[in-house]
Design a protein around this motif. Structure first.
Motif, PDB file in Angstrom:
ATOM      1  N   VAL A  69      -6.743  -4.131  -1.645  1.00  0.00           N
ATOM      2  CA  VAL A  69      -5.740  -5.164  -1.466  1.00  0.00           C
ATOM      3  C   VAL A  69      -5.867  -5.707  -0.052  1.00  0.00           C
ATOM      4  CG1 VAL A  69      -3.308  -5.736  -1.731  1.00  0.00           C
ATOM      5  CG2 VAL A  69      -4.252  -3.764  -2.935  1.00  0.00           C
ATOM      6  N   VAL A  70      -5.693  -7.008   0.117  1.00  0.00           N
ATOM      7  CA  VAL A  70      -5.766  -7.624   1.430  1.00  0.00           C
ATOM      8  C   VAL A  70      -4.367  -7.753   1.987  1.00  0.00           C
ATOM      9  CG1 VAL A  70      -6.435  -9.666   2.725  1.00  0.00           C
ATOM     10  CG2 VAL A  70      -7.848  -8.881   0.809  1.00  0.00           C
ATOM     11  N   ALA A  71      -4.149  -7.332   3.222  1.00  0.00           N
ATOM     12  CA  ALA A  71      -2.819  -7.377   3.818  1.00  0.00           C
ATOM     13  C   ALA A  71      -2.368  -8.811   4.000  1.00  0.00           C
ATOM     14  CB  ALA A  71      -2.831  -6.677   5.179  1.00  0.00           C
ATOM     15  N   THR A  72      -1.078  -9.037   3.803  1.00  0.00           N
ATOM     16  CA  THR A  72      -0.492 -10.349   4.029  1.00  0.00           C
ATOM     17  C   THR A  72       0.361 -10.312   5.271  1.00  0.00           C
ATOM     18  OG1 THR A  72       1.528  -9.887   2.823  1.00  0.00           O
ATOM     19  CG2 THR A  72      -0.350 -10.626   1.526  1.00  0.00           C
ATOM     20  N   GLU A  73       0.789 -11.463   5.730  1.00  0.00           N
ATOM     21  CA  GLU A  73       1.610 -11.527   6.923  1.00  0.00           C
ATOM     22  C   GLU A  73       2.929 -10.797   6.733  1.00  0.00           C
ATOM     23  OE1 GLU A  73       2.107 -15.571   7.945  1.00  0.00           O
ATOM     24  OE2 GLU A  73       0.008 -15.897   8.472  1.00  0.00           O
ATOM     25  N   LYS A  74       3.374 -10.666   5.486  1.00  0.00           N
ATOM     26  CA  LYS A  74       4.664 -10.052   5.207  1.00  0.00           C
ATOM     27  C   LYS A  74       4.692  -8.559   5.518  1.00  0.00           C
ATOM     28  CE  LYS A  74       6.114 -13.323   1.632  1.00  0.00           C
ATOM     29  NZ  LYS A  74       6.579 -13.490   0.241  1.00  0.00           N
ATOM     30  N   ASP A  75       3.526  -7.901   5.510  1.00  0.00           N
ATOM     31  CA  ASP A  75       3.537  -6.456   5.725  1.00  0.00           C
ATOM     32  C   ASP A  75       3.062  -6.072   7.116  1.00  0.00           C
ATOM     33  OD1 ASP A  75       0.677  -6.124   3.540  1.00  0.00           O
ATOM     34  OD2 ASP A  75       0.690  -6.481   5.688  1.00  0.00           O
ATOM     35  N   ASN A  76       2.912  -7.069   8.010  1.00  0.00           N
ATOM     36  CA  ASN A  76       2.379  -6.788   9.329  1.00  0.00           C
ATOM     37  C   ASN A  76       3.230  -5.811  10.122  1.00  0.00           C
ATOM     38  OD1 ASN A  76       0.164  -8.368   8.956  1.00  0.00           O
ATOM     39  ND2 ASN A  76       1.026 -10.192   9.922  1.00  0.00           N
ATOM     40  N   ALA A  77       4.553  -5.748   9.837  1.00  0.00           N
ATOM     41  CA  ALA A  77       5.445  -4.890  10.606  1.00  0.00           C
ATOM     42  C   ALA A  77       5.433  -3.451  10.118  1.00  0.00           C
ATOM     43  CB  ALA A  77       6.865  -5.444  10.552  1.00  0.00           C
ATOM     44  N   LEU A  78       4.799  -3.156   9.005  1.00  0.00           N
ATOM     45  CA  LEU A  78       4.809  -1.809   8.443  1.00  0.00           C
ATOM     46  C   LEU A  78       3.750  -0.933   9.098  1.00  0.00           C
ATOM     47  CD1 LEU A  78       5.189  -2.589   4.631  1.00  0.00           C
ATOM     48  CD2 LEU A  78       6.974  -2.158   6.325  1.00  0.00           C
ATOM     49  N   PRO A  79       4.077   0.326   9.379  1.00  0.00           N
ATOM     50  CA  PRO A  79       3.076   1.254   9.936  1.00  0.00           C
ATOM     51  C   PRO A  79       1.911   1.429   8.964  1.00  0.00           C
ATOM     52  CG  PRO A  79       5.302   2.173  10.057  1.00  0.00           C
ATOM     53  CD  PRO A  79       5.384   0.964   9.183  1.00  0.00           C
ATOM     54  N   ARG A  80       0.729   1.640   9.514  1.00  0.00           N
ATOM     55  CA  ARG A  80      -0.447   1.888   8.682  1.00  0.00           C
ATOM     56  C   ARG A  80      -0.902   3.329   8.878  1.00  0.00           C
ATOM     57  NH1 ARG A  80      -2.915  -2.446   6.416  1.00  0.00           N
ATOM     58  NH2 ARG A  80      -2.040  -4.477   6.973  1.00  0.00           N
ATOM     59  N   LEU A  81      -1.092   4.019   7.771  1.00  0.00           N
ATOM     60  CA  LEU A  81      -1.504   5.418   7.800  1.00  0.00           C
ATOM     61  C   LEU A  81      -2.971   5.498   7.421  1.00  0.00           C
ATOM     62  CD1 LEU A  81       1.601   6.850   5.904  1.00  0.00           C
ATOM     63  CD2 LEU A  81       1.328   6.422   8.352  1.00  0.00           C
ATOM     64  N   THR A  82      -3.770   6.099   8.292  1.00  0.00           N
ATOM     65  CA  THR A  82      -5.222   6.096   8.078  1.00  0.00           C
ATOM     66  C   THR A  82      -5.806   7.456   7.770  1.00  0.00           C
ATOM     67  OG1 THR A  82      -5.577   6.328  10.460  1.00  0.00           O
ATOM     68  CG2 THR A  82      -5.504   4.080   9.567  1.00  0.00           C
ATOM     69  N   ASP A  83      -4.986   8.515   7.840  1.00  0.00           N
ATOM     70  CA  ASP A  83      -5.496   9.844   7.526  1.00  0.00           C
ATOM     71  C   ASP A  83      -4.340  10.729   7.056  1.00  0.00           C
ATOM     72  OD1 ASP A  83      -4.121  10.682   9.858  1.00  0.00           O
ATOM     73  OD2 ASP A  83      -5.917  10.365  11.080  1.00  0.00           O
ATOM     74  N   VAL A 137       9.180   2.783   5.228  1.00  0.00           N
ATOM     75  CA  VAL A 137       8.022   2.376   4.425  1.00  0.00           C
ATOM     76  C   VAL A 137       6.789   2.279   5.308  1.00  0.00           C
ATOM     77  CG1 VAL A 137       7.048   0.574   2.941  1.00  0.00           C
ATOM     78  CG2 VAL A 137       9.484   1.097   2.819  1.00  0.00           C
ATOM     79  N   ALA A 138       5.653   2.738   4.790  1.00  0.00           N
ATOM     80  CA  ALA A 138       4.374   2.603   5.487  1.00  0.00           C
ATOM     81  C   ALA A 138       3.287   2.270   4.472  1.00  0.00           C
ATOM     82  CB  ALA A 138       4.041   3.883   6.246  1.00  0.00           C
ATOM     83  N   ILE A 139       2.100   1.969   4.970  1.00  0.00           N
ATOM     84  CA  ILE A 139       0.981   1.567   4.115  1.00  0.00           C
ATOM     85  C   ILE A 139      -0.165   2.565   4.245  1.00  0.00           C
ATOM     86  CG2 ILE A 139      -0.808  -0.186   3.768  1.00  0.00           C
ATOM     87  CD1 ILE A 139       1.217  -2.254   4.776  1.00  0.00           C
ATOM     88  N   CYS A 140      -0.775   2.908   3.119  1.00  0.00           N
ATOM     89  CA  CYS A 140      -1.966   3.761   3.132  1.00  0.00           C
ATOM     90  C   CYS A 140      -2.909   3.305   2.029  1.00  0.00           C
ATOM     91  CB  CYS A 140      -1.602   5.219   2.934  1.00  0.00           C
ATOM     92  SG  CYS A 140      -3.040   6.306   2.930  1.00  0.00           S
ATOM     93  N   THR A 141      -4.150   2.993   2.406  1.00  0.00           N
ATOM     94  CA  THR A 141      -5.152   2.586   1.411  1.00  0.00           C
ATOM     95  C   THR A 141      -6.400   3.464   1.473  1.00  0.00           C
ATOM     96  OG1 THR A 141      -6.053   0.956   2.967  1.00  0.00           O
ATOM     97  CG2 THR A 141      -4.363   0.178   1.430  1.00  0.00           C
ATOM     98  N   GLU A 142      -6.287   4.593   2.156  1.00  0.00           N
ATOM     99  CA  GLU A 142      -7.440   5.478   2.320  1.00  0.00           C
ATOM    100  C   GLU A 142      -7.558   6.432   1.132  1.00  0.00           C
ATOM    101  OE1 GLU A 142      -9.491   5.026   4.793  1.00  0.00           O
ATOM    102  OE2 GLU A 142      -8.207   3.461   5.663  1.00  0.00           O
ATOM    103  N   LYS A 143      -8.636   6.331   0.375  1.00  0.00           N
ATOM    104  CA  LYS A 143      -8.797   7.162  -0.817  1.00  0.00           C
ATOM    105  C   LYS A 143      -8.932   8.648  -0.473  1.00  0.00           C
ATOM    106  CE  LYS A 143     -10.472   3.729  -4.068  1.00  0.00           C
ATOM    107  NZ  LYS A 143     -11.491   3.375  -5.083  1.00  0.00           N
ATOM    108  N   GLU A 144      -9.408   8.929   0.732  1.00  0.00           N
ATOM    109  CA  GLU A 144      -9.482  10.332   1.134  1.00  0.00           C
ATOM    110  C   GLU A 144      -8.077  10.945   1.192  1.00  0.00           C
ATOM    111  OE1 GLU A 144     -10.882   7.837   2.632  1.00  0.00           O
ATOM    112  OE2 GLU A 144     -13.045   8.184   2.546  1.00  0.00           O
ATOM    113  N   VAL A 145      -7.102  10.151   1.564  1.00  0.00           N
ATOM    114  CA  VAL A 145      -5.716  10.627   1.608  1.00  0.00           C
ATOM    115  C   VAL A 145      -5.162  10.768   0.197  1.00  0.00           C
ATOM    116  CG1 VAL A 145      -3.388  10.183   2.494  1.00  0.00           C
ATOM    117  CG2 VAL A 145      -5.393   9.539   3.860  1.00  0.00           C
TER     118      VAL A 145
END
Length: 246
Positions: free
Chosen positions: A14-28, A62-70
């Motif tokens: 999924v490509v991030a939109t401007e609407k979710d820019n304020a949400l934390p991103r979780l990478t691991d 709310v936060a975002i995570c797109t890492e399949k390893e997680v």
């Protein structure tokens, strides 16, 4: 009874939109675990509808995570909404491919129904999560909202609830609500009798009341421990009415 509800929507591409820019991103996994531990109820995901839903359930981080390893660390292999609750250490998965319709309203409903916290107020919505939990024993605080004891007792028992994670769900039943008269009657109580503390065990279909007196941490803790020791099953049950769902 109320826990962490951790709602994790993990999208594959999924490509991030401007609407979710304020949400934390979780990478691991480390950052995901830290976020889960940051509150009783959190949401991790990636979807425009989820962002919209999060704005309507503003008590849930709310936060975002797109890492399949997680994903793999939480036994997820496809796009899924997963709920993790601290109150009963429960994980519930909603697989996106199997959902008939995914929209903000549905996600708000999904979060709200399953938002079982360390102490959860009983109503028609929360009843679904409470009765579907693998923890079948409920410690019940009967109190009238607006009374001088209501807020104090709610905070007192809510602070104690984590001691019994996975053993009891702590539930607040507002005796001032007319629709809860059925629950009170099941324990032989009326609104004028409150506050009181009771217990219902779904496995044995038995119920008890803590004897009248001060509702202290020590007395409620001993009430819970006496059940865990098997002693309450020798005590006369509360109420006289035939069993009905709370």
């Amino acid at each position: 009874m109320l826990i962490t509800l951790f709602c994790s929507l993990l999208m594959s591409s999924v490509v991030a939109t401007e609407k979710d820019n304020a949400l934390p991103r979780l990478t691991d996994t480390k950052s995901a675990e830290a976020f889960i531990d940051s509150a009783e109820v959190v949401v991790i995901g990636f979807l425009e509808e989820l962002v919209a839903a999060a704005k309507r359930v503003d008590s849930v981080p709310v936060a975002i995570c797109t890492e399949k390893e997680v994903w793999a660390d939480y036994s997820l292999s496809s796009d899924t909404i997963t709920l993790f609750r601290k109150a009963d250490n429960h994980q519930e998965n909603l697989v996106i491919a199997e959902a008939k319709k995914l929209e903000a309203d549905g996600l708000v409903n999904f979060i709200t129904i399953n938002e079982v916290r360390y102490i959860t107020e009983y109503n028609q919505v929360t009843a679904v999560g409470l009765f579907h939990s693998e923890v079948k024993t409920h410690l019940l605080l009967f109190a009238n909202r607006g009374s001088k004891e209501y807020t104090e007792l709610r905070e007192r028992l809510g602070a104690m609830a984590p001691e019994f994670t996975g053993k009891f769900l702590f539930v607040l039943i507002n005796g001032a609500v007319k629709s809860n008269s059925r629950s009170l009657g099941y324990f032989g109580l009326k609104s004028k009798d409150l506050p009181r503390v009771g217990m219902y065990d779904g496995d044995s279909d038995m119920k008890w009341l803590l004897p009248e007196g001060e509702i202290s941490i020590e007395r409620v803790r001993e009430f819970c421990q006496s059940f865990l020791r098997g002693e309450l099953k020798e005590v006369k049950q509360a109420g006289t009415e035939a069993k009905t769902e709370l």
